[in-house]
Design a protein around this motif. Structure first.
Motif: not given
Length: 232
Positions: A39-47, A69-75, A79-84
């Protein structure tokens, strides 16, 4: 080129701070936000519009990182992603690639490991911006090879050290925070002797993951205390 903007998504607060500090140490990158849940990640991307790269932990308290990530792509987030992550399941890695994960960085890792991969990513971005279009299959292959190439410096552990034990030492040191651990205390926590623990702690110092500090207050030679390097 302006600094590439990075979002760190990591539920462990100590690791999140460390990863953000690592990002800020690499020229050309800046950590603009840290999120400790889906949830915080989604807010951070909006902000913070215009995020270039997400350092994404796959195990979050409110859902799997790949589901995020799947939901972000659908939206429409590109952004590129490093899986850590500590995940080594090749099925998970394959699914991540299909969703745009360009690197998998296995925990625990050192600053050097992450910085190598961030520099490769920056070089790939720069080449793509400058050339615009590949003139041949060879150019496409070279660009992708540069992005995924193994670091030029060896990352193998010194002889006698094992990755599982290093992971335990790293986790114990992170959990200790600013108080740090002596070699004896670290050995007790993970079930090895003081000499063995010290070898792992010294390896972390050498690779930039920890600081060594003398601890005074007792008669005789000072005892060394090791602290996870949160601030650089």
């Amino acid at each position: 080129m302006s600094a590439l903007r990075v979002l760190v998504v990591e539920d462990d607060p100590v690791a999140a701070d460390a990863h953000a500090q690592y990002v800020d140490r690499v020229p050309g990158f800046t950590a603009v936000a840290v999120a400790r849940s889906r949830a915080e990640a989604v807010r951070a991307l909006d902000e913070h519009p215009g995020i270039d790269l997400i350092l994404l932990d796959l195990y979050l308290p409110d859902g799997h990182g790949l589901a995020l990530l799947r939901s972000l792509r659908a939206a429409g987030h590109g952004a590129d992603v490093f899986a850590v992550t500590s995940a080594r399941d090749l099925t998970v890695i394959r699914e991540g690639i299909s969703l745009g994960v360009v690197q998998h960085v296995l925990k625990p890792f050192t600053f050097r490991t992450l910085s190598d991969r961030l520099r490769q990513y920056a070089e790939f971005r720069t080449a793509a911006a400058e050339r615009g279009e590949a003139g041949s299959q060879d150019e496409v292959d070279r660009a992708l090879a540069a992005l995924r190439a193994a670091p030029s410096a060896p990352t193998a552990l010194p002889k006698g050290l094992s990755a599982p034990t290093l992971r335990k030492v790293t986790e114990a040191l992170r959990a200790a925070g600013e108080e740090g651990l002596t070699a004896g205390a670290a050995g007790e926590r993970i079930g090895v002797n003081r000499i063995t623990a010290r070898r792992y702690l010294e390896h972390l110092v050498t690779t930039g993951g920890a600081d060594r500090r003398p601890r005074y207050g007792h008669v005789g030679r000072p005892e060394f205390c090791y602290v996870w390097r949160l601030r650089h």
